[in-house]
Design an enzyme around this catalytic site. Structure first.
Site, mmCIF file in Angstrom:
data_model
loop_
_atom_site.group_PDB
_atom_site.id
_atom_site.type_symbol
_atom_site.label_atom_id
_atom_site.label_comp_id
_atom_site.label_asym_id
_atom_site.label_seq_id
_atom_site.Cartn_x
_atom_site.Cartn_y
_atom_site.Cartn_z
ATOM 1 N N PRO A 10 -34.171 -19.620 13.109
ATOM 2 C CA PRO A 10 -34.301 -19.211 11.710
ATOM 3 C C PRO A 10 -35.431 -18.227 11.456
ATOM 4 C CG PRO A 10 -35.084 -21.462 12.020
ATOM 5 C CD PRO A 10 -34.399 -21.054 13.291
ATOM 6 N N ASN A 11 -35.116 -17.273 10.601
ATOM 7 C CA ASN A 11 -36.054 -16.264 10.082
ATOM 8 C C ASN A 11 -36.402 -15.162 11.094
ATOM 9 O OD1 ASN A 11 -36.380 -17.595 7.487
ATOM 10 N ND2 ASN A 11 -37.519 -19.144 8.617
ATOM 11 N N ARG A 18 -41.327 -9.514 8.473
ATOM 12 C CA ARG A 18 -41.841 -10.841 8.160
ATOM 13 C C ARG A 18 -43.257 -11.015 8.720
ATOM 14 N NH1 ARG A 18 -40.254 -16.102 11.709
ATOM 15 N NH2 ARG A 18 -41.343 -17.617 10.417
ATOM 16 N N TYR A 23 -46.422 -11.752 13.493
ATOM 17 C CA TYR A 23 -45.288 -11.574 14.412
ATOM 18 C C TYR A 23 -45.102 -10.144 14.914
ATOM 19 C CZ TYR A 23 -44.226 -16.245 12.733
ATOM 20 O OH TYR A 23 -44.307 -17.580 12.423
ATOM 21 N N ASN A 74 -36.122 -19.166 21.327
ATOM 22 C CA ASN A 74 -37.139 -19.170 20.281
ATOM 23 C C ASN A 74 -36.485 -19.863 19.096
ATOM 24 O OD1 ASN A 74 -39.011 -18.826 18.305
ATOM 25 N ND2 ASN A 74 -39.373 -16.650 18.701
ATOM 26 N N ALA A 77 -38.951 -22.420 13.426
ATOM 27 C CA ALA A 77 -39.503 -23.663 12.867
ATOM 28 C C ALA A 77 -38.747 -24.911 13.334
ATOM 29 C CB ALA A 77 -39.502 -23.580 11.348
ATOM 30 N N GLU A 98 -38.857 -22.322 26.493
ATOM 31 C CA GLU A 98 -39.226 -22.238 25.073
ATOM 32 C C GLU A 98 -40.132 -21.021 24.894
ATOM 33 O OE1 GLU A 98 -41.194 -25.723 23.507
ATOM 34 O OE2 GLU A 98 -42.127 -24.542 21.924
ATOM 35 N N HIS A 100 -42.222 -18.367 22.004
ATOM 36 C CA HIS A 100 -42.699 -18.016 20.664
ATOM 37 C C HIS A 100 -43.476 -16.715 20.741
ATOM 38 C CE1 HIS A 100 -41.592 -21.977 19.290
ATOM 39 N NE2 HIS A 100 -42.163 -22.436 20.380
ATOM 40 N N ARG A 107 -52.427 -22.116 15.689
ATOM 41 C CA ARG A 107 -52.023 -22.074 14.278
ATOM 42 C C ARG A 107 -52.080 -23.475 13.652
ATOM 43 N NH1 ARG A 107 -46.685 -18.722 13.762
ATOM 44 N NH2 ARG A 107 -47.332 -18.805 11.560
HETATM 45 C C1 DQA Z 1 -42.261 -18.841 16.019
HETATM 46 C C2 DQA Z 1 -43.342 -19.875 15.701
HETATM 47 C C3 DQA Z 1 -42.811 -20.935 14.753
HETATM 48 O O1 DQA Z 1 -43.832 -21.887 14.451
HETATM 49 C C4 DQA Z 1 -42.349 -20.299 13.461
HETATM 50 O O2 DQA Z 1 -41.791 -21.268 12.600
HETATM 51 C C5 DQA Z 1 -41.400 -19.188 13.685
HETATM 52 C C6 DQA Z 1 -41.678 -18.233 14.749
HETATM 53 C C7 DQA Z 1 -42.808 -17.684 16.886
HETATM 54 O O3 DQA Z 1 -42.006 -16.986 17.501
HETATM 55 O O4 DQA Z 1 -44.028 -17.461 16.923
HETATM 56 O O5 DQA Z 1 -40.438 -19.001 12.939
HETATM 57 O O6 DQA Z 1 -41.236 -19.475 16.755
#
Ligand code: DQA
Length: 145
Positions: A10-11, A18, A23, A74, A77, A98, A100, A107
């Site tokens: 998501p996102n 964003r 990011y 990735n 959240a 995994e 990010h 964070r």
């Molecule tokens: C993320 C880190 C997550 O905590 C966050 O909710 C994201 C992006 C990252 O790529 O740094 O949406 O996965």
């Protein structure tokens, strides 16, 4: 030919716009292009996907069981909340890294918990878009063993 799934949650479709201070300015399309260029260099296949929906991510992971040799995930959240995604990875028995963009450990406290890490081969975080290139090499090294 080795085939990898690179799955984004998501996102992440909003990357570039964003919170660029966290990011970066690289878009998801830029990252896909970089991954596809590396795939050509390494002679591997890559399927690159994104979804904002937990159920769709789970369906994509289920289908990867017989189609891909490894996954880079990735989960955004959902990393910090989703037992269902963790179970999907275990059920599909697909070696998973995994990933990010940000260093989740530097964070907020709620980002320090990961359900995905429990079933992942390893975790890469904090290297921005370059982390995807790192993860491709790391999962290849793992599956080629
Ligand atoms: C993320 C880190 C997550 O905590 C966050 O909710 C994201 C992006 C990252 O790529 O740094 O949406 O996965």
């Amino acid at each position: 030919m080795t085939s990898l799934l690179i799955l984004n949650g998501p996102n992440l479709n909003l990357l570039g716009q964003r919170q660029p201070e966290i990011y970066g300015r690289t878009t998801l399309q830029d990252i896909e292009n970089q991954c596809l260029a590396l795939a050509v260099e390494l002679s591997i296949d890559i399927e690159f996907r994104q979804s904002n929906s937990e159920g769709e991510l789970i369906d994509i992971i289920h289908k990867s069981r017989n189609t891909h040799d490894g996954m880079i995930l990735n989960a955004g959240a959902y990393t910090h909340t989703s037992v269902a995604l963790m179970d999907a990875i275990s059920s599909a028995e697909i070696p998973t890294i995994e990933l990010h963009l940000s260093n989740i450990h530097a964070r907020e406290d709620f980002r320090h918990t990961s359900y995905i890490a429990r079933v992942a081969v390893g975790v890469i975080c904090g290297f921005g878009a370059y982390g995807y290139q790192m993860a491709i090499k790391a999962i290849l090294n793992h599956v080629d063993k």
